[in-house]
Design a protein around this motif. Structure first.
Motif: not given
Length: 360
Positions: A13-14, A52-56, A308-311
């Motif tokens: 995740g991350g 998390s993001t890895g699951g996506l 994790m939310d720094n887009a």
């Protein structure tokens, strides 16, 4: 006769840092193409596991595309990269109306509001439709945690320890659940299709940010021999130069430890600590098994890139730079891994040996 290896992909995740493992997968895809092999990721890996993001990412590569051709995945690596580099900015944003509402209900900012999950949910519904995990193109495991029953949840299309079929979930809801990071998104309410009930799930990163061990255990439940397993574990970057100073932490209190404006320190520490522990355990576990292979690829990122939310565009550039360094430093490892993959694909005819259907 040479036994065919079982390839497992595990992704940490991350949040936005999922761009890093995604870039590594792109490098693997490119290496395969340069060797004349064009195979989707679900044909390369017999099992994908993500938190998390890895699951996506894992779900995008293994779910059938609604209305697509047989064997066509819901997302390509290029489409997933566009999600991180473009769409993530629409997800990790607070509208003016929402900020004003927060100022009224929470004038001192003691309870930082989570992001509105609706933009993410719309993207997931559009991408996955209403297909369920039972229709996956390869084996899959997504981690989550049920806050009502206080239980770890492993959403899978594999099997239970007793050999029975696992509970089934809609893909989009399963991804929403595994990405429901506390303090960022509200818990996900998902339908357990097998038990005909709703469940309240949050991000599996609260207990298993690096799901490599879960992936290995799922493989063993499927009856795969340890010596036949090749597990590729991809991290989302570590920021060792981002400390949480004692002088600051002593004044945080319960709320400070959970504030997104501080990077949700408690969640960051849990995730980083578990990932370090899991990779250490997996390395030693695999070293004791004859024939099994464990490959862990991760790298360092700048201190301000850990959130994790720094887009923001500048951070996307930094994450791409981190991925470039990993790919450059691990060229030999990646080439050797691709050689193993090609050998597997030659034995299977580039078709995943899953025994699963391909319903759309």
């Amino acid at each position: 006769m040479t036994r065919t290896k079982k390839f497992i992909l595990s992704i940490d995740g991350g949040g936005v840092r999922g761009l890093i493992p995604l870039r590594i997968l792109e490098s693997i895809e490119s290496r395969l193409a340069h060797r004349g092999v064009n195979a989707p990721m679900h044909a390369c890996f017999d099992l994908m596991c993500g938190t998390s993001t890895g699951g996506l990412i894992a779900a995008g590569l293994s779910a059938p595309k609604p209305g697509g051709e047989k064997g066509e995945a819901a997302a390509t690596l290029a489409e997933l990269r566009m999600f991180y580099e473009r769409d993530a900015r629409d997800i990790f944003v607070n509208s003016i109306g929402k900020r004003l509402s927060r100022m009224i209900t929470n004038p001192f900012g003691l309870f930082d509001e989570s992001y509105d999950a609706r933009p993410l949910e719309k993207i997931l519904k559009d991408r996955f439709g209403w297909t369920s995990m039972a229709s996956g193109l390869t084996r899959l495991v997504l981690t989550a945690y049920d806050i009502e029953t206080r239980a770890a949840v492993f959403m899978t299309n594999g099997m239970q320890h007793n050999g029975s079929q696992p509970d089934d979930y809609y893909f989009w809801q399963a991804v929403r659940a595994t990405t429901a990071a506390p303090a960022y998104f509200e818990p996900a309410k998902v339908e357990n299709l097998s038990r005909k009930r709703d469940e309240a799930l949050i991000d599996g990163g609260v207990f298993m940010n690096d799901p490599a061990i879960a992936a290995y255990l799922e493989a063993r439940k499927l009856g795969w021999a340890s010596e036949d397993i090749v597990l590729l574990s991809l991290g989302t970057g570590r920021a060792p130069e981002r400390p949480f100073p004692y002088a600051e932490a002593t004044g945080w209190g319960a709320l400070g430890w959970m504030q997104p404006s501080k990077g949700v320190p408690i969640l960051s520490i849990f995730s980083d600590g578990q990932a370090q522990t899991a990779s250490y355990q997996a390395e030693h576990l695999f070293n004791e098994m004859d024939g099994a292979r464990y490959i862990r690829l991760n790298g360092t990122i700048p201190a301000d890139a850990e959130a994790m939310d720094n887009a923001r565009p500048g951070n996307i550039i930094a994450l791409n730079g981190a991925a470039d360094r990993i790919i450059r430093d691990q060229t030999t490892v990646l080439d050797a891994f691709v050689d193993l993959l090609i050998d597997k694909l030659n034995h299977t005819g580039a078709t995943p040996d899953t025994g699963l259907g391909h319903a759309a």
